[in-house]
Every structure is written in structure tokens, then in C-alpha cells.
Motif scaffolding. Structure first.
Motif, mmCIF file in Angstrom:
data_model
loop_
_atom_site.group_PDB
_atom_site.id
_atom_site.type_symbol
_atom_site.label_atom_id
_atom_site.label_comp_id
_atom_site.label_asym_id
_atom_site.label_seq_id
_atom_site.Cartn_x
_atom_site.Cartn_y
_atom_site.Cartn_z
ATOM 1 N N PRO A 156 0.824 -1.210 0.000
ATOM 2 C CA PRO A 156 0.000 0.000 0.000
ATOM 3 C C PRO A 156 0.863 1.266 0.000
ATOM 4 C CG PRO A 156 -0.456 -1.397 1.936
ATOM 5 C CD PRO A 156 0.590 -2.074 1.139
ATOM 6 N N ALA A 157 1.989 1.252 0.727
ATOM 7 C CA ALA A 157 2.879 2.414 0.749
ATOM 8 C C ALA A 157 3.385 2.713 -0.660
ATOM 9 C CB ALA A 157 4.045 2.179 1.694
ATOM 10 N N ASP A 158 3.695 1.670 -1.408
ATOM 11 C CA ASP A 158 4.174 1.866 -2.785
ATOM 12 C C ASP A 158 3.094 2.480 -3.654
ATOM 13 O OD1 ASP A 158 6.545 0.853 -2.062
ATOM 14 O OD2 ASP A 158 6.359 -1.048 -3.153
ATOM 15 N N ALA A 159 1.855 2.032 -3.440
ATOM 16 C CA ALA A 159 0.752 2.589 -4.230
ATOM 17 C C ALA A 159 0.574 4.076 -3.921
ATOM 18 C CB ALA A 159 -0.538 1.828 -3.947
ATOM 19 N N ASP A 160 0.683 4.454 -2.627
ATOM 20 C CA ASP A 160 0.612 5.867 -2.240
ATOM 21 C C ASP A 160 1.695 6.663 -2.949
ATOM 22 O OD1 ASP A 160 -1.461 5.553 -0.526
ATOM 23 O OD2 ASP A 160 -0.247 5.525 1.308
ATOM 24 N N GLU A 161 2.874 6.081 -2.938
ATOM 25 C CA GLU A 161 4.012 6.771 -3.530
ATOM 26 C C GLU A 161 3.807 6.975 -5.028
ATOM 27 O OE1 GLU A 161 7.833 6.105 -1.778
ATOM 28 O OE2 GLU A 161 8.568 5.461 -3.729
ATOM 29 N N GLU A 162 3.313 5.947 -5.694
ATOM 30 C CA GLU A 162 3.071 6.068 -7.140
ATOM 31 C C GLU A 162 2.002 7.131 -7.413
ATOM 32 O OE1 GLU A 162 5.027 4.971 -9.480
ATOM 33 O OE2 GLU A 162 6.119 4.210 -7.741
ATOM 34 N N ARG A 163 0.986 7.172 -6.546
ATOM 35 C CA ARG A 163 -0.091 8.142 -6.730
ATOM 36 C C ARG A 163 0.446 9.567 -6.549
ATOM 37 N NH1 ARG A 163 -2.962 10.023 -3.039
ATOM 38 N NH2 ARG A 163 -2.313 8.410 -1.562
ATOM 39 N N ILE A 164 1.276 9.767 -5.526
ATOM 40 C CA ILE A 164 1.849 11.097 -5.294
ATOM 41 C C ILE A 164 2.722 11.516 -6.485
ATOM 42 C CG2 ILE A 164 3.464 12.418 -3.871
ATOM 43 C CD1 ILE A 164 2.463 10.743 -1.443
ATOM 44 N N LYS A 165 3.544 10.582 -6.963
ATOM 45 C CA LYS A 165 4.430 10.917 -8.099
ATOM 46 C C LYS A 165 3.635 11.254 -9.350
ATOM 47 C CE LYS A 165 8.452 8.256 -6.641
ATOM 48 N NZ LYS A 165 9.307 7.106 -6.952
ATOM 49 N N ALA A 166 2.536 10.522 -9.568
ATOM 50 C CA ALA A 166 1.711 10.799 -10.753
ATOM 51 C C ALA A 166 1.080 12.186 -10.633
ATOM 52 C CB ALA A 166 0.635 9.721 -10.909
ATOM 53 N N THR A 167 0.592 12.519 -9.445
ATOM 54 C CA THR A 167 -0.002 13.847 -9.230
ATOM 55 C C THR A 167 1.041 14.938 -9.446
ATOM 56 O OG1 THR A 167 -1.483 12.896 -7.600
ATOM 57 C CG2 THR A 167 -1.268 15.287 -7.574
ATOM 58 N N VAL A 168 2.224 14.733 -8.874
ATOM 59 C CA VAL A 168 3.298 15.721 -9.016
ATOM 60 C C VAL A 168 3.624 15.932 -10.496
ATOM 61 C CG1 VAL A 168 5.794 15.998 -8.663
ATOM 62 C CG2 VAL A 168 4.306 15.471 -6.715
ATOM 63 N N ALA A 169 3.781 14.845 -11.244
ATOM 64 C CA ALA A 169 4.132 14.968 -12.666
ATOM 65 C C ALA A 169 3.028 15.706 -13.431
ATOM 66 C CB ALA A 169 4.388 13.583 -13.269
ATOM 67 N N ASP A 170 1.778 15.367 -13.155
ATOM 68 C CA ASP A 170 0.651 16.027 -13.845
ATOM 69 C C ASP A 170 0.597 17.513 -13.504
ATOM 70 O OD1 ASP A 170 -0.066 13.595 -14.830
ATOM 71 O OD2 ASP A 170 -1.853 13.347 -13.565
#
Ligand code: AVJ
Ligand code: FE
Length: 437
Positions: free
Chosen positions: A1-15
Motif C-alpha cells: 500500500p505504501a508503494d501505491a501511495d508513492e506512485e499516486r503522489i508521483k503521478a499527481t506531481v508529474a501532472d
């Protein structure tokens, strides 16, 4: 779950990085030629090409050097884009990067940032740095400069350069009371949890607030014109001592960009002159003018504590909202934010964006001057550098709240604090009044 959070944050940051860059180019290289980008349109503002390279340099400092440990790309230009080294008036005479050099530089920084994002650990529950605050800081910083660039566009002379925007929202129906009551009691000021919050919004703390009335909507051009026509600028009774001195020294007798046309008022807006809309929130008044109007109206400016309580506090559940309407991200029915239009919406718009006590347009439309001086909340902890907020504490700045039509939703929330000198009029600022209950 921590990895999924991290991926979500990175995707938001990139967008969000991509979205804000489109906005920056839309205010610079997409709409103005080289001469206009390097020109200084007002002594109060930087050449637009300075803002453009500055946001990239700031991104390099924080996201490449500090967060990713990457060597400086062009250390020799740091000094040029350090806002504390060179005041705005001096920036046109610096050996700045030209428009295409600046675009190339910030584009290269951005490619490296996106590359470095893959290898980064951004665990949400660790320190602010690890949870990616610096990324959100850099995104907000660029949006704040975009709003500053819009103020430069407003000061600029010449043919209109900005594209047409969305129409105003449909007129509201129904009665809007002039004021709403905020009952006495404690509330939670500031935030300790918001991942986008700057150091100056932190920490959350209890404040006891006596009952007060606050205007339901911002003061309109029509209401402000009554103050002008009533001789408000000529009566020292309404002005603070410093305000009267400003009035004498500046010679100002109406908000910036207002033009008298016989019995009528017009205003200049991004290169076009139009009749002054009476039902639009007044813009381009300084703190002294807002303070004088409030006294003339038998009221006063709200403190920033009062402003935040009226915007955010839900008395029945004793909870705090991120936005006046709740915690959902702003939509078209909530507020006029994000430069969808190049103007505020009529007063009383957005019933769907009301705060729990019924105040409207607390976010968006116009920044609102408060009576408060800019200082740190009790328990303030500088993060991540003192020049964002701390160096401005106690230095004569007044707090503005709520964001304007030019403020992006990611740089706007109930706890967000802006500040400027009480003489400043080029920002998209108006106000609403309050009084003791
Ligand atoms: C928060 C709008 C007062 O423009 O001086 C930009 C924002 N800080 N770059 C400003 C800011 C660093 C700041 N204000
Ligand atoms: Fe900056």
C-alpha cells in the motif's frame, strides 16, 4: 500500500508540474514577442522573462540539487534569479537569459526532474521533505509567479495579448443577506496535516474568537463607487494616519485602472476599456483604501482569524473544512479560481461554495485584505527555508486571504496566507468588511 501511495503522489506531481508549465508558457512565449518578454512593463514588476527563468531556477535548486542531489547545471545564473539579490526595478538591466534560452533552460530542468522522480522515495508518513512537500512547494511557487505575471499583463500597455476566457457564471437567484453572524467560541486556526500547506499555515492551534458579523460577499465596485462619490477620499475621518499620508503622497482618488467618463466609471482590463461592472467585487485597492472604506461604512476589516473562522469552521460538528464548502476539490459551482476568467464573478455568485455560516466567495474572485499583520502562527517552525515566509514577519506586511480569480486551486485553501505592503494595488485584491457582534 505504501508503494501505491508513492506512485499516486508521483503521478499527481508529474501532472501538476505539466499543467503549471502550460500555464506559464500561456502567459509568456505563447502570447508575447521577444521584445515584450524582456521589456519592463512596470517598475513594480519583473520582466516576464525573469519570472520564467526564475521558476525554473527555483525548481533546479529544490528538486534537482536539494531533493535529488544533482550537481548545479548553471551555478553562474543563480544570482540573477535570486529575488533577494536584485529588486524588481533592477532586473531588466541584468544579463538575463533571453526568452528562448530561458525556455530551453527550464525545459531541461524539467526533464531532469521527471527523470529523477522515478528513483525517489516519497513515503507519506515521514518528514515533510520525504513526503514530497518540496514538489508541492515548487508547483505552488510557479502558480504564484503566474499570478504575478497576470498582474504584469494588467499593467502592460498596448494591444490585448491574452485569449478570451469562460463566460461569467449564471446570475444567482434569491436573496443574499448583507452579513452573516459568526458565533463566539473556539476554533482551530491553521493546519498541521495539509500536505500542501506552507510553513506559515502551520501548526493548527485553538483560538477563542468573540462573536462578529462578516459581509456575506466582497465589497462591489458599485458600493466602492458610493464611497468615492461621497467624497471618501477627501475626508480624513475615514483614514488611518498612514493611510491619509498615502492618500496625500500618491494623489490617488479611486482604485487603480478606474477611469472617469462623465457621470460613469470605466476601467481598463488587460488592454481593453469597458464600463465598470457595478456588481463585480472591487479590485486593485490598497490596504489603506480598504481600511478607509470600512470605516466609512461603519465597519472594519476582519482579522485573519475571523476570516479563517468564517471560511472554514463548521460550528455544529466543531470541525474545520479545507475549503468553505467542504473537503472536495473546487469545481465550477464552488468558486472562480484558476484563471478560467480574467475577472471576478458578480457578488453573490456560487451559492454552492458557501461556508458553513453562509459566507460566499471566500475563495477565488479577489484576494481579501485583512486587518492583520503578517507573523508566524504560535509554534511556527520555518520549513524549508526562511526566505519563503519568516523573513517577512513583522516587516510591515498585511495578510490577504482567499485567493483571486487568478489563483490556481492548488495554491488556494482556507488556511492559505498571502501578504503584501499596505500600499500595493497591482495585485488582484479587494476586501469584505466585518464588525463586532
Ligand atoms: C506569497 C505572493 C507574497 O510573490 O513575493 C514567490 C510568493 N515567494 N516567490 C511573492 C513567492 C517566492 C510571494 N507571495
Ligand atoms: Fe519566487
Amino acid at each position: 500500500p505504501a508503494d501505491a501511495d508513492e506512485e499516486r503522489i508521483k503521478a499527481t506531481v508529474a501532472d501538476e508540474l505539466e499543467r503549471v508549465r502550460q500555464r506559464s508558457f500561456g502567459l509568456t512565449t505563447a502570447v508575447l514577442d521577444e521584445d515584450e518578454l524582456v521589456a519592463q512593463h512596470s517598475q513594480l514588476m519583473s520582466p516576464l522573462v525573469w519570472d520564467l527563468a526564475h521558476v525554473g531556477n527555483y525548481e533546479e535548486l529544490w528538486l534537482l540539487r536539494a531533493a535529488a542531489g544533482i550537481e548545479p547545471m548553471r551555478p553562474e545564473i543563480d544570482d540573477l534569479y535570486d529575488a533577494f539579490e536584485h529588486p524588481r526595478a533592477e532586473r531588466p538591466s541584468l544579463p538575463l537569459l533571453g526568452p528562448s534560452e530561458a525556455s530551453d533552460y527550464i525545459g531541461l530542468v524539467r526533464r531532469k526532474v521527471l527523470d529523477s522522480l522515478d528513483g525517489l522515495r516519497l513515503t507519506p508518513d515521514r518528514s515533510l521533505m520525504d513526503s514530497g512537500f518540496v514538489y508541492r512547494m515548487v508547483i505552488q511557487h510557479e502558480h504564484q509567479h503566474d499570478e504575478t505575471m497576470l498582474a504584469t499583463h494588467q499593467l502592460r500597455r498596448g494591444e490585448p495579448a491574452l485569449p478570451a476566457t469562460d463566460p461569467l457564471p449564471a446570475p444567482h437567484d434569491g436573496h443574499v443577506p448583507a452579513e452573516v453572524l459568526v458565533e463566539a467560541g473556539e476554533f482551530v486556526m491553521g493546519t498541521s496535516a495539509d500536505p500542501w500547506a506552507y510553513d506559515n499555515e502551520r501548526p493548527a492551534h485553538q483560538v477563542d474568537v468573540p462573536a462578529f458579523w462578516i459581509d456575506t460577499v466582497p465589497v462591489s465596485n458599485g458600493a466602492y463607487a458610493e464611497f468615492v462619490v461621497d467624497g471618501g477620499y477627501d475626508d480624513p475621518r475615514w483614514w488611518s494616519a498612514d493611510g491619509w499620508e498615502w492618500r496625500n503622497r500618491s494623489g490617488k482618488r479611486a482604485p487603480a485602472f478606474w477611469i472617469r467618463d462623465g457621470e460613469q466609471w470605466c476601467r481598463r482590463r488587460f488592454g481593453r476599456v469597458e464600463p465598470l461592472p457595478a456588481d463585480e467585487p472591487v479590485q486593485h485597492v490598497c490596504w489603506y483604501e480598504a481600511d478607509a472604506y470600512a470605516r466609512w461604512a461603519g465597519k472594519r476589516l476582519p482579522t485573519e482569524i475571523e476570516w479563517e473562522k468564517a471560511a472554514s469552521w463548521e460550528p455544529s460538528t466543531r470541525t474545520k473544512r479545507r475549503f468553505p464548502w467542504g473537503d472536495d476539490a473546487p469545481t465550477a459551482g464552488h468558486a472562480n479560481l484558476g484563471q478560467l476568467r480574467h475577472r471576478p464573478a458578480p457578488t453573490g455568485s456560487f451559492p454552492g461554495g458557501s461556508s458553513p455560516v453562509g459566507a460566499r466567495q471566500m475563495l477565488g474572485d479577489v484576494w481579501e485584505w485583512t486587518s492583520s499583520d503578517f507573523t508566524g502562527h504560535p509554534g511556527f517552525c520555518m520549513f524549508p527555508y526562511p526566505e519563503y515566509s519568516e523573513v517577512f514577519f513583522g516587516a510591515g506586511y498585511k495578510v490577504l486571504r482567499g485567493g483571486s480569480w487568478a489563483t490556481d486551486p492548488v495554491a488556494c485553501r482556507n488556511t492559505f496566507r498571502n501578504w503584501d505592503y499596505p500600499i500595493r494595488r497591482q495585485i488582484f485584491a479587494g476586501f469584505r468588511c466585518a464588525r463586532d457582534a
